[in-house]
Design an enzyme around this catalytic site. Structure first.
Site, PDB file in Angstrom:
ATOM      1  N   ASN A  56       0.837  -1.200   0.000  1.00  0.00           N
ATOM      2  CA  ASN A  56       0.000   0.000   0.000  1.00  0.00           C
ATOM      3  C   ASN A  56       0.875   1.254   0.000  1.00  0.00           C
ATOM      4  OD1 ASN A  56       0.593  -0.814   2.703  1.00  0.00           O
ATOM      5  ND2 ASN A  56      -1.083   0.395   3.518  1.00  0.00           N
ATOM      6  N   GLU A  58       0.261   5.320   0.629  1.00  0.00           N
ATOM      7  CA  GLU A  58      -0.688   6.362   1.042  1.00  0.00           C
ATOM      8  C   GLU A  58      -0.249   7.725   0.523  1.00  0.00           C
ATOM      9  OE1 GLU A  58      -1.127   5.686   5.276  1.00  0.00           O
ATOM     10  OE2 GLU A  58      -2.304   3.880   4.882  1.00  0.00           O
ATOM     11  N   CYS A  67      -4.131   0.584  -2.385  1.00  0.00           N
ATOM     12  CA  CYS A  67      -3.965  -0.642  -1.602  1.00  0.00           C
ATOM     13  C   CYS A  67      -2.862  -1.522  -2.192  1.00  0.00           C
ATOM     14  CB  CYS A  67      -5.267  -1.425  -1.588  1.00  0.00           C
ATOM     15  SG  CYS A  67      -6.558  -0.690  -0.577  1.00  0.00           S
ATOM     16  N   GLU A  69      -3.026  -4.649  -2.894  1.00  0.00           N
ATOM     17  CA  GLU A  69      -3.512  -5.546  -3.945  1.00  0.00           C
ATOM     18  C   GLU A  69      -3.539  -4.831  -5.292  1.00  0.00           C
ATOM     19  OE1 GLU A  69      -4.781  -4.953  -0.987  1.00  0.00           O
ATOM     20  OE2 GLU A  69      -5.962  -6.628  -0.217  1.00  0.00           O
ATOM     21  N   CYS A 102      -9.990  -5.390   0.837  1.00  0.00           N
ATOM     22  CA  CYS A 102     -11.136  -4.485   0.973  1.00  0.00           C
ATOM     23  C   CYS A 102     -12.075  -4.676  -0.234  1.00  0.00           C
ATOM     24  CB  CYS A 102     -10.653  -3.036   1.056  1.00  0.00           C
ATOM     25  SG  CYS A 102     -10.124  -2.345  -0.519  1.00  0.00           S
ATOM     26  N   CYS A 105     -10.623  -3.806  -3.633  1.00  0.00           N
ATOM     27  CA  CYS A 105      -9.610  -4.775  -4.086  1.00  0.00           C
ATOM     28  C   CYS A 105     -10.257  -6.074  -4.520  1.00  0.00           C
ATOM     29  CB  CYS A 105      -8.579  -5.018  -2.987  1.00  0.00           C
ATOM     30  SG  CYS A 105      -7.524  -3.588  -2.737  1.00  0.00           S
TER      31      CYS A 105
HETATM   32  N1  THU Z   1      -5.192  -1.629   2.731  1.00  0.00           N
HETATM   33  C1  THU Z   1      -4.664  -2.392   1.750  1.00  0.00           C
HETATM   34  O1  THU Z   1      -3.578  -2.111   1.242  1.00  0.00           O
HETATM   35  N2  THU Z   1      -5.354  -3.478   1.343  1.00  0.00           N
HETATM   36  C2  THU Z   1      -6.549  -3.877   1.868  1.00  0.00           C
HETATM   37  O2  THU Z   1      -7.186  -4.766   1.342  1.00  0.00           O
HETATM   38  C3  THU Z   1      -7.028  -3.246   3.087  1.00  0.00           C
HETATM   39  C4  THU Z   1      -6.466  -1.891   3.354  1.00  0.00           C
HETATM   40  C5  THU Z   1      -4.466  -0.432   3.137  1.00  0.00           C
HETATM   41  C6  THU Z   1      -5.128   0.851   2.735  1.00  0.00           C
HETATM   42  C7  THU Z   1      -4.565   1.812   3.739  1.00  0.00           C
HETATM   43  O3  THU Z   1      -3.314   2.283   3.263  1.00  0.00           O
HETATM   44  C8  THU Z   1      -4.345   0.965   4.965  1.00  0.00           C
HETATM   45  O4  THU Z   1      -4.371  -0.384   4.535  1.00  0.00           O
HETATM   46  C9  THU Z   1      -5.386   1.169   6.043  1.00  0.00           C
HETATM   47  O5  THU Z   1      -6.660   1.006   5.554  1.00  0.00           O
END
Ligand code: THU
Length: 154
Positions: A56, A58, A67, A69, A102, A105
């Protein structure tokens, strides 16, 4: 989705679950997640045994974060094509709770699953690797909407 995407055996070049999860955990260490401090890694294996990873990333404009994925799926498209996606490992968080993809994803994985005509397996692991759940995309997003619904040749 599940009936349209059969579970097909992988070639014998396939990694073990432990190896794929280890790559996802390694990728999580390269996450850029200063706002949530929730580090997620993803490893994707192709039908031919090639592997790509992502994490991920940000952004100060929070909603622009991506994310793990999605990051790994982008790499997969460049390395071997979404239509070759076979298995995915996701790892995240600090404790023993597993990180499942999520909703967004799941939709992105469904795209690859319909293109590859596989009910893609997803190994969801906790950040410390102590807990692992095994799912299939058809179970995580039943009755999903994908390229097949648009009448695209998949
Ligand atoms: N996140 C992911 O990278 N993948 C997921 O399936 C769940 C959430 C990341 C997004 C964000 O940067 C952090 O986790 C908190 O939500």
């Amino acid at each position: 989705m599940t009936s349209a995407c059969p579970v097909q055996p992988l070639k014998d070049k396939s990694m073990t679950d432990e190896q794929l999860i280890a790559l996802a955990r390694g990728a999580a260490r390269k996450a850029y997640a200063p706002y949530s401090n929730f580090h997620v890694g993803c490893a994707i294996e192709s039908v031919d045994g090639e592997v790509v990873t992502g994490a991920n990333m940000e952004n100060a404009c929070y909603r622009l974060g991506i994310c793990a994925e999605q990051s790994a799926l982008t790499a997969a498209q460049h390395q071997f094509g979404l239509d070759k996606v076979a298995r995915i490992a996701v790892s995240g968080g600090k404790e023993s709770m597993v990180c499942t993809p999520c909703g967004g994803c799941r939709q992105a994985i469904l795209e690859a699953a319909q293109l590859s005509e596989r009910d893609v397996e997803i190994l969801c692991s906790s950040g410390d690797g102590s807990t692992v759940e095994r799912h299939r995309i058809g179970e995580l997003i039943p009755f999903g909407f994908g390229p097949a619904n648009l009448g695209q040749p998949v």
